[in-house]
Design a protein around this motif. Structure first.
Motif, PDB file in Angstrom:
ATOM      1  N   UNK A  23       0.807  -1.212   0.000  1.00 41.59           N
ATOM      2  CA  UNK A  23       0.000   0.000   0.000  1.00 41.59           C
ATOM      3  C   UNK A  23       0.835   1.255   0.000  1.00 41.59           C
ATOM      4  N   UNK A  24       0.498   2.152   0.899  1.00 39.56           N
ATOM      5  CA  UNK A  24       1.158   3.450   1.013  1.00 39.56           C
ATOM      6  C   UNK A  24       2.645   3.251   1.310  1.00 39.56           C
ATOM      7  N   UNK A  25       3.541   3.795   0.470  1.00 40.54           N
ATOM      8  CA  UNK A  25       4.977   3.603   0.693  1.00 40.54           C
ATOM      9  C   UNK A  25       5.446   4.067   2.069  1.00 40.54           C
ATOM     10  N   UNK A  26       4.850   5.137   2.584  1.00 41.35           N
ATOM     11  CA  UNK A  26       5.261   5.625   3.910  1.00 41.35           C
ATOM     12  C   UNK A  26       4.879   4.622   4.996  1.00 41.35           C
ATOM     13  N   UNK A  27       3.713   4.015   4.868  1.00 43.37           N
ATOM     14  CA  UNK A  27       3.288   3.004   5.843  1.00 43.37           C
ATOM     15  C   UNK A  27       4.152   1.758   5.711  1.00 43.37           C
TER      16      UNK A  27
END
Length: 484
Positions: free
Chosen positions: A340-344
């Protein structure tokens, strides 16, 4: 009845989320009940045309002044006589990805790609000489079928055709710049009348909410939630105005694919009458993950898209502090699978490097998702909103007690053990959603596992006996199809 399903995703051909599971399973059950069902979807790059049968005639589809020549393939779905038709247009669908490239983002021509799918539905019917009683479209990518039917197709062969639109996730609406309107075959004034232009931009989903004869959501609780400001993502006014035309119908699940007694993905299959092998699956996962092999800590599983909607911002907390607290203070093991979200993804990887009781796998792996269900003692879904959710149903079937937020389909399928000890099947986070609420729910899980095992096991058996079958869902849709 003759029913045409129009969808951007259909498993096993193309899948991003639960939509891909809903369409084929609902179609199979409707067929079993005596309906004639056809599914239409794009032929994406990854769908091998050599495995399909090509229709000999090409198909012409007009969008505004543009004429698109398309091909048409088909295949009979497994375990039914439901035909899946695939719309081929190399320029629009012959690429990797469904909504965007694998590297992330959306395709810039998505408005045309999915308008073509919606408009082609009528041409496919004409080509086949098959005219449906119901056109059932799903989420924003096929929302314009209801709009085209209302605008120009609701005459002639389609005079008696009615439209049903299902909202799988109202947060995704198909919003695009208004200047693209003419490429879809609409004038500006006409588009405004049909609800396609909203707040200065195109909104595919809203046009279906304005024009569909009937509207459904994928759970009763979600149908009520989206009538409220915030939860309706700006669509609450039009939904409230539709009144009795909006209905929540809970999705079913596939009990053949998700059956712990016959699941070939599991190292050790098991059933409710003999649960000893579930503990062996737990040991297997602990060993494979390099965790302590022990029955003492409960194993908590997560299989999810790694996005804020699924509660990962709450799980992580500021700078990962909440996940740190969970791993440091609670006697549990946590295993997470998803992308999913690269930061997560980055935050989860970093936490996985810090704690021996946390393992993070940044990937999509169907077999692994089954194994995690089969091994877990609890299954975590702290979603901010969850229109239906299927994963918690899988968890119940596999004897993994769901730990969920009180939203959407989660609230319709999980009963809190403390609130209703005789019928409880899981643990529900206290409202409002917060880091403390999530921490508290996991703390309750550890206490239940380590100090109240008989209560845990009774809830586990109740969950495994529950059935959320597609027959009930198909019955409800059949009633909706028959309504004026």
């Amino acid at each position: 009845m003759k029913i045409l399903m129009v969808s951007s995703e259909v498993y096993p051909y193309a899948k991003v989320g639960g939509l891909a599971d809903v369409v084929p399973n609902l179609s199979r059950e409707l067929y079993r009940q005596g309906h004639e069902v056809i599914i239409l979807m794009p032929r994406y790059y990854q769908i091998d045309r050599l495995l399909l049968e090509r229709h000999p005639a090409p198909l012409s589809v007009h969008l505004g002044e543009e004429e698109y020549w398309t091909g048409l393939y088909h295949q009979t779905m497994t375990d039914s006589h439901v035909e899946v038709y695939f719309l081929e247009h190399e320029q629009l669908y012959g690429r990797e990805g469904i909504y965007g490239p694998p590297s992330g983002g959306d395709f810039s021509d998505n408005p045309i790609r999915f308008a073509l799918l919606s408009k082609a539905a009528f041409q496919v019917c004409r080509l086949l000489g098959w005219y449906p009683d119901i056109i059932h479209s799903h989420d924003w990518p096929s929302a314009l079928t209801a709009t085209y039917l209302a605008r120009q197709e609701h005459s002639g062969e389609f005079l008696h055709t009615r439209s049903v639109f299902t909202i799988h996730n109202i947060g995704y609406q198909g919003r695009f710049p208004e200047e693209l309107i003419h490429g879809l075959g609409f004038g500006t004034e006409e588009a405004e009348h049909l609800g396609l232009i909203f707040q200065g931009e195109l909104n595919f989903l809203r046009s279906a909410l304005v024009n569909a004869h009937k509207i459904s959501t994928v759970s009763p609780h979600y149908a009520q939630e989206i009538l409220s400001p915030g939860a309706g993502f700006g669509m609450e006014d039009i939904l409230n105005s539709r009144g009795k035309d909006v209905r929540g119908i809970l999705n079913g699940m596939d009990y053949d694919t998700w059956n712990p007694a016959a699941d070939q993905n599991l190292p050790y299959p098991y059933d409710v009458a003999e649960l000893a092998n579930k503990a062996l699956n737990k040991n297997f996962v602990q060993q494979e993950a390099g965790m302590e092999i022990s029955a003492r800590p409960p194993l908590v599983g997560m299989v999810s898209r790694l996005v804020d909607q699924k509660g990962f911002d709450i799980l992580l907390g500021p700078d990962g502090s909440n996940l740190d607290r969970i791993c440091r203070e609670l006697d549990l093991q946590l295993i997470i699978l998803g992308t999913g979200d690269p930061a997560i993804e980055k935050s989860l990887r970093q936490a996985g490097d810090r704690y021996n009781n946390l393992r993070v796998y940044i990937r999509y792996n169907e077999k692994m998702s089954h194994i995690i269900q089969g091994a877990s003692d609890f299954f975590l879904m702290p979603s901010r909103y969850e229109p239906c959710g299927l994963t918690q149903m899988y968890a119940l079937r596999y004897g993994s007690l769901p730990v969920v937020s009180r939203t959407g389909g989660l609230a319709d399928t999980v009963v809190d053990i403390d609130e209703n000890p005789s019928e409880g099947t899981g643990i529900i986070l206290e409202s409002p959603m917060s880091e403390d609420a999530l921490y508290g729910a996991l703390k309750r899980s550890v206490q239940l596992w380590q100090q109240q095992r008989s209560i845990y096991e009774a809830a586990q058996r109740r969950g495994m006996h529950l059935r959320f079958d597609w027959k009930h869902s198909a019955d409800a849709y059949g009633e909706m199809y028959a309504q004026d």
